[in-house]
Scaffold this active site. Sequence first.
Site, PDB file in Angstrom:
ATOM      1  N   ASP A  35      -5.722   2.199  -3.380  1.00  0.00           N
ATOM      2  CA  ASP A  35      -6.892   1.923  -2.545  1.00  0.00           C
ATOM      3  C   ASP A  35      -7.196   3.099  -1.618  1.00  0.00           C
ATOM      4  O   ASP A  35      -8.197   3.083  -0.898  1.00  0.00           O
ATOM      5  CB  ASP A  35      -6.739   0.615  -1.766  1.00  0.00           C
ATOM      6  CG  ASP A  35      -5.712   0.679  -0.647  1.00  0.00           C
ATOM      7  OD1 ASP A  35      -4.865   1.595  -0.648  1.00  0.00           O
ATOM      8  OD2 ASP A  35      -5.741  -0.216   0.236  1.00  0.00           O
ATOM      9  N   LYS A  61     -11.107  -1.265  -0.780  1.00  0.00           N
ATOM     10  CA  LYS A  61     -11.094   0.188  -0.908  1.00  0.00           C
ATOM     11  C   LYS A  61     -10.749   0.604  -2.335  1.00  0.00           C
ATOM     12  O   LYS A  61      -9.925  -0.027  -2.993  1.00  0.00           O
ATOM     13  CB  LYS A  61     -10.069   0.768   0.068  1.00  0.00           C
ATOM     14  CG  LYS A  61     -10.414   0.529   1.529  1.00  0.00           C
ATOM     15  CD  LYS A  61      -9.298   0.955   2.466  1.00  0.00           C
ATOM     16  CE  LYS A  61      -8.135  -0.003   2.408  1.00  0.00           C
ATOM     17  NZ  LYS A  61      -7.123   0.240   3.477  1.00  0.00           N
ATOM     18  N   SER A  91       0.828  -1.201   0.000  1.00  0.00           N
ATOM     19  CA  SER A  91       0.000   0.000   0.000  1.00  0.00           C
ATOM     20  C   SER A  91       0.868   1.259   0.000  1.00  0.00           C
ATOM     21  O   SER A  91       1.715   1.436  -0.859  1.00  0.00           O
ATOM     22  CB  SER A  91      -0.976  -0.028   1.181  1.00  0.00           C
ATOM     23  OG  SER A  91      -1.931   0.994   1.086  1.00  0.00           O
ATOM     24  N   HIS A  92       0.686   2.138   0.995  1.00  0.00           N
ATOM     25  CA  HIS A  92       1.386   3.424   1.013  1.00  0.00           C
ATOM     26  C   HIS A  92       2.734   3.346   1.725  1.00  0.00           C
ATOM     27  O   HIS A  92       3.398   4.368   1.899  1.00  0.00           O
ATOM     28  CB  HIS A  92       0.505   4.461   1.711  1.00  0.00           C
ATOM     29  CG  HIS A  92       0.204   4.120   3.138  1.00  0.00           C
ATOM     30  ND1 HIS A  92      -0.610   3.067   3.476  1.00  0.00           N
ATOM     31  CD2 HIS A  92       0.625   4.662   4.308  1.00  0.00           C
ATOM     32  CE1 HIS A  92      -0.691   2.989   4.795  1.00  0.00           C
ATOM     33  NE2 HIS A  92       0.055   3.938   5.323  1.00  0.00           N
ATOM     34  N   GLU A 128     -11.329   6.182   8.300  1.00  0.00           N
ATOM     35  CA  GLU A 128     -10.736   7.494   8.551  1.00  0.00           C
ATOM     36  C   GLU A 128      -9.391   7.665   7.849  1.00  0.00           C
ATOM     37  O   GLU A 128      -8.918   8.783   7.665  1.00  0.00           O
ATOM     38  CB  GLU A 128     -10.584   7.712  10.063  1.00  0.00           C
ATOM     39  CG  GLU A 128      -9.277   7.258  10.679  1.00  0.00           C
ATOM     40  CD  GLU A 128      -9.023   5.761  10.601  1.00  0.00           C
ATOM     41  OE1 GLU A 128      -7.846   5.356  10.674  1.00  0.00           O
ATOM     42  OE2 GLU A 128      -9.992   4.984  10.460  1.00  0.00           O
ATOM     43  N   SER A 129      -8.793   6.548   7.422  1.00  0.00           N
ATOM     44  CA  SER A 129      -7.484   6.599   6.763  1.00  0.00           C
ATOM     45  C   SER A 129      -7.597   6.776   5.257  1.00  0.00           C
ATOM     46  O   SER A 129      -6.693   6.400   4.513  1.00  0.00           O
ATOM     47  CB  SER A 129      -6.690   5.332   7.084  1.00  0.00           C
ATOM     48  OG  SER A 129      -7.413   4.172   6.711  1.00  0.00           O
TER      49      SER A 129
END
Length: 541
Positions: A304, A406, A148-149, A388-389
């Site tokens: 996502d 997501k 992911s990030h 919230e992310s």
Amino acid sequence: MTDRAGTPAQASDLIDVHALVRAYYELKPDAADASQRVAFGTSGHRGSSLKTSFNDDHIAATTQAIVEYRTAQGVTGPLFIGADTHALSAPAMTTALEVLVGNKVRVLVDEFDDYVPTPALSHAILLWNNNPATRAEGEADGIVVTPSHNPPSDGGFKYNPPHGGPADSDATGWIAKRANELIAGGLHEVLRAEPSAVEQYDFRSRYVEDLENIIDMAAIKRSGIHIGADPLGGASVGYWGAIRDHYGLNLTVVNPAVDPQWGFMTLDWDGKIRMDPSSPSAMASVLAHQHDYDILTGNDADADRHGIVTPDGGLMNPNHFLAVAIDYLYTHRSGWRADAAIGKTLVSSSMIDRVAAALGRRLWEVPVGFKWFVPGLVDGSVGFGGEESAGASFLRFDGTVWTTDKDGILLCLLAAEIRAVTGKSPSELYAGLVAKHGDPVYERVDAAATPAQKLALGRLDGDAITATTLAGEPITAKLSRAPGNDAAIGGVKVVSENAWFAARPSGTEDVYKIYAESFLGEDHLRQVQAEARLIVDAALG
């Protein structure tokens, strides 16, 4: 926060890609070392080859475990697999393909050897399984190779079962346990072969062409608004140009560069390179263009997550955009069920609670983790699920499922639709919500905790909290299970009329996370945070 946050990365910040890939193949994990074992978090197994936590042995064993798991579950159809742009993703995908082919699993890879965003893979699984003709060939599942990030030095590996979303803890627990057994056994039970017998699948075209069934693309085109889309060097890089061309949008791909070092990024709050589109520091170079576009967006490496930038408001707080998205969608999607609930994680803003009440919609509050939204999105009982992310997905116009993971691309396009249809930016619309419902202040901080205290917090019962007030207000709820589905939240949440906090142990550090929000201003928030520490420490003894 480091004083280098938001400044351009320098040569000393960049990874040595060759060393990283070499370590992937050369370093062998010690099965007795907990830090070198396969461990699935909320989004799969993550680690770095340099720390011997994401290496060829890990991926070979995990893939073999997935093969055995899907066989035990009766999954006989194809397995879709795709990867993002991290340096470790390509070698990890090669390893996975060798094991899948060695086990004679039918594998579908991208037709154009393109990167595959997480939502595109979820979309592919659901298209296959919801079509009677293809489903007759067996249910499909998938693997996304992505951290992911996370920073450029990391790798990630995620399994999505036939429902298309993140695997639940029962599945990931079994897979991780079996993978570690295989590593401890010297991988003798792992089957591998040359990854030649694979089929091709056009992830990009199927995803892009289907977008008109969930986003009002015609309205966006008619409006002529100028959209800037920054992939942040991630897997959506080929998708934004395809969306522009297919729908004739006034859209600019702000930075189409792909660089496994991410040398073009600005540093995140802690001085690390991290492709987080919700972070003002990581998005600093994007924010420099905020006045050049009507809507400017960013995505993380597997697309996502979303970041929404407006000319008048800059980078929107993820909670703010979720509230605007919910308010818009539930007044512009007549094809959804009248009782379709609003899904939120329990650490998301209470602004969403107030928006839901004003809309007359049921709020469905679940623990942290997008996997909890999967059943509701599949059967249409939940119209929107958001974290919230900066992660969310929602239903098609007709109320059927789109993705069960997501979808950052989707939420960026929703921001464009909102601007096109209402004539207002999402920031302006959030200001309207504030005028109606109040102006919350939200922050997450960390507090020190020993491993024993973290374990105790994860098992804490809300009834163990003896406090009766929170920052001057009576406590109205002490939760250790989520109101929406009664699932354990792995911590506690304490609520008053105008504030709340939630405390959860960190999975990687000797701290616990305190999420807190107040509708009474920043000073009140600080009081909530201070009392949260006292309340949790007292409950832990």
